[in-house]
Design an enzyme around this catalytic site. Structure first.
Site, mmCIF file in Angstrom:
data_model
loop_
_atom_site.group_PDB
_atom_site.id
_atom_site.type_symbol
_atom_site.label_atom_id
_atom_site.label_comp_id
_atom_site.label_asym_id
_atom_site.label_seq_id
_atom_site.Cartn_x
_atom_site.Cartn_y
_atom_site.Cartn_z
ATOM 1 N N ASP A 97 26.744 9.660 29.049
ATOM 2 C CA ASP A 97 28.247 9.042 28.744
ATOM 3 C C ASP A 97 27.809 7.811 29.497
ATOM 4 O OD1 ASP A 97 30.313 8.286 29.777
ATOM 5 O OD2 ASP A 97 30.451 9.848 31.647
ATOM 6 N N ASP A 130 28.200 9.231 24.800
ATOM 7 C CA ASP A 130 29.056 8.706 24.081
ATOM 8 C C ASP A 130 28.486 7.169 23.363
ATOM 9 O OD1 ASP A 130 28.988 6.335 26.240
ATOM 10 O OD2 ASP A 130 30.330 7.558 26.585
ATOM 11 N N ASP A 146 25.996 12.088 9.667
ATOM 12 C CA ASP A 146 26.157 13.365 9.302
ATOM 13 C C ASP A 146 27.122 13.675 8.518
ATOM 14 O OD1 ASP A 146 25.951 16.236 9.679
ATOM 15 O OD2 ASP A 146 24.908 15.981 11.540
ATOM 16 N N ASP A 160 25.740 17.802 5.927
ATOM 17 C CA ASP A 160 25.828 19.251 6.889
ATOM 18 C C ASP A 160 26.183 20.852 5.313
ATOM 19 O OD1 ASP A 160 26.680 20.410 9.355
ATOM 20 O OD2 ASP A 160 28.559 20.534 7.798
ATOM 21 N N GLU A 169 20.814 19.700 4.634
ATOM 22 C CA GLU A 169 20.904 20.473 5.633
ATOM 23 C C GLU A 169 21.235 22.298 4.473
ATOM 24 O OE1 GLU A 169 22.696 23.743 9.665
ATOM 25 O OE2 GLU A 169 23.477 22.663 7.701
ATOM 26 N N HIS A 175 20.727 20.754 17.177
ATOM 27 C CA HIS A 175 22.118 21.565 17.723
ATOM 28 C C HIS A 175 22.308 22.566 17.897
ATOM 29 C CE1 HIS A 175 23.067 20.197 14.077
ATOM 30 N NE2 HIS A 175 24.808 20.697 14.784
ATOM 31 N N ASP A 176 21.933 23.223 17.128
ATOM 32 C CA ASP A 176 22.083 25.053 16.354
ATOM 33 C C ASP A 176 21.232 26.011 16.706
ATOM 34 O OD1 ASP A 176 24.347 24.182 14.584
ATOM 35 O OD2 ASP A 176 23.107 23.798 13.176
#
Ligand code: GLC
Ligand code: CA
Length: 559
Positions: free
Chosen positions: A22, A30, A99, A205, A260, A333-334
């Protein structure tokens, strides 16, 4: 997609922006934070950054529901700031990948809002709007029996139109109708927009889902999740669409593409990545090696099987050899954190180093997910109310029905992808140095011990191990281009493989156990004659033709 070879030698760092850093003090990661950390990223010896979605989004799926494909979410900054990040990254020799999420958009995207206004809207056919089926009595059923991956049935009813729309993921992620040439034109337009801005490629994706079988047939047997997958996964049209994107856009740029590919084995992947005239993607993101402690979905947990993991890695290594290029990863992240899954929290540094070498020294492009390089582990949030992720809630609902709430909660704690979404732990100050205010999501309390600052100056830290490993890989044709051969594939404790190139050999030995087991090298390998390049213990004696391996011991020899 790139027709040159640079992508083969690169390593990629993945940023999930909300939790990276942040920079403007509102508790949300960010692009200001990314700017601050570019030198850090470069210091890892990676060559590129892949950003999980940065676009405006209502965050039904944290950015994977896009409301505007050509802009930046105000939480993250704006296009101007993005240009600056891109510039500064390029100055440091880092490429930048976006992405591309075009299987679906957000229900807040103007296309979807228009599409639901009337059946005559020019946007109506951008999505899969269908009439319901007549059921028993006067009941109306959804157009078919498919189920989504994230939120129950795959169809949502709209009273205004008296039609249903298809969503393979959450309700707020309506599937785009890629068979409509206008939708494909939009995709090509989005690709050009970012490429013209200077980005270097895309992670695409769930690209294997972008085509659906004509007629959208019912599917049996009925599954609670992803029912219908044979009709929406790897349809032949996926290849045609990707070829169209390549021929009409990507071939004009020196860019990289990685798709992906859930539900895709190495043989199917070869359809897309085989080098030569037919190639439509540079790489595909495999899933099978992430299923060594589960069955089909992370929540269906089973004890970790080293043999299953080895089979999966080797299968892709062998099948793609000489034909295509692997994308190598163990975190994103999955999925839950890898030390908590395949390694051991009792030996976090040892198992962290072992896991790093285990995959980075294979043939392919390594991807490193934020926090992986310092060995972040699962947070295991104890109550369902603490979870924000739509997929976690869906899994909890389904698994509560199957196994009861208590067991469902235990499973969720171990397997939820939110384990990987806690803020990056930069130092031991409040909030792990992620933010000056209370972060949008829980910081793992182990930040006081596990953080970047603590590892910076420790030559034996996991962080510095990643740096050394990535530097070595990049400088060594043996690792970049050597042949791969798995040794002792049936062994339950060791993952050992050999890389060979022009008469030189590398032996990677990974001991997946918290106990002790003897390792014996093959007869034609004399470890005493070899050079030990990497290990995770101080003393590295030999005994007979091998050694007694300590918990999570790693050794890498050049022979
Ligand atoms: C991909 C993303 C995941 C997302 C899903 C739907 O699997 O990696 O985070 O939820 O697609 O877009
Ligand atoms: Ca912020």
């Amino acid at each position: 997609m790139s027709f040159t070879q640079w992508y083969k030698e690169m390593a990629v760092y993945q940023i999930w922006p909300r939790s990276f850093r942040d920079g403007n003090g509102d508790g949300i990661g960010d692009l200001w934070g990314v700017l601050e950390k570019l030198d850090y990223i470069k210091s890892l010896n990676v060559d590129a950054i892949w950003f999980s979605p940065l676009y405006p989004s209502p965050n039904a799926d944290y950015g994977y529901d896009i409301a505007d494909y050509k802009s930046i979410h105000p939480d993250f900054g704006d296009l101007e700031l993005f240009r600056q990040v891109l510039d500064e990254a390029h100055k440091r020799g880092l490429k930048v990948f976006m992405d591309l999420v075009v299987n679906h958009s957000s229900d807040q995207h103007p296309w979807f809002k228009e599409s639901r206004k009337s059946k005559d809207s020019p946007y109506h056919d951008y999505y899969y709007w269908r009439q319901g089926r007549k059921g028993p009595g006067a009941r109306t059923l959804p157009p078919n029996n498919w189920t989504s991956l994230f939120e129950g049935g795959a169809w949502e009813y709209d009273a205004n139109l008296d039609e249903y729309y298809l969503h393979l993921f959450a309700k707020k992620q309506p599937d785009l109708n890629m068979s409509n040439p206008k939708v494909r034109s939009e995709v090509k337009d989005i690709l050009r927009f970012w490429l013209d801005l200077g980005v270097d490629g895309f992670r695409e994706d769930v690209v294997t889902f972008i085509a659906k079988a004509p007629g959208l047939p019912n599917s049996y047997p009925r599954l609670p999740i992803a029912n219908g997958m044979k009709y929406f996964s790897n349809r032949p049209e996926v290849y045609d669409y990707l070829k169209e994107f390549r021929d009409e856009v990507l071939k004009d740029y020196d860019c990289f593409t990685v798709g992906e590919s859930p539900l895709t084995d190495a043989d199917i992947a070869l359809r897309y990545v085989t080098e030569g005239e037919g190639q439509v993607l540079n790489e595909m993101i495999a899933f099978s090696h992430m299923e060594a402690d589960c069955f089909m979905t992370d929540m269906l947990r089973r004890p970790f099987s080293l043999r299953k993991m080895k089979r999966a890695f080797s299968d892709w290594q062998y099948k793609l050899a000489g034909k295509g290029w692997n994308a190598l990863y163990i975190e994103n992240h999955d999925h839950a954190r890898i030390i908590s899954r395949y390694g051991s929290e009792d030996y976090p540094v040892e198992s962290g180093k072992l896991l790093a070498a285990m995959y980075i020294l294979q043939r392919g492009t390594p991807f490193i997910y934020q926090g992986q390089e310092i060995g972040m582990t699962n947070i295991r949030l104890p109550e369902i109310g603490m979870y924000k992720d739509v997929a976690s809630h869906n899994n909890y609902r389904i698994f509560s029905k199957l196994f009861g709430k208590k067991r469902a909660m235990e499973l969720l704690k171990e397997t939820s992808r939110e384990n990987a979404r806690t803020p990056v732990q930069w130092d031991a100050t409040a909030n792990g140095g992620f933010s000056s205010v209370r972060p949008w999501f829980n910081v793992n309390p182990n930040y006081t011990a596990v953080n970047v600052a603590a590892q910076e100056n420790d030559p034996d830290s996991l962080l510095n191990f990643y740096r050394q490993l990535l530097a070595y890989r990049k400088s060594e044709p043996l690792v970049l281009y050597g042949d791969y051969l798995e040794l002792y594939p049936k062994d339950r404790y060791f993952y050992a493989y050999e890389r060979s190139y022009r008469g030189r050999r590398l032996l990677v030995i990974c001991h997946f156990s918290s106990l002790f087991h003897d390792f014996t090298a093959p007869a034609d390998m004399d470890l005493a004659e070899g050079k030990l390049l990497f290990s995770n213990y101080k003393e590295n004696g030999l005994k007979d033709r091998g050694f007694s391996a300590r918990p999570w011991e790693l050794r890498v020899y050049e022979l």
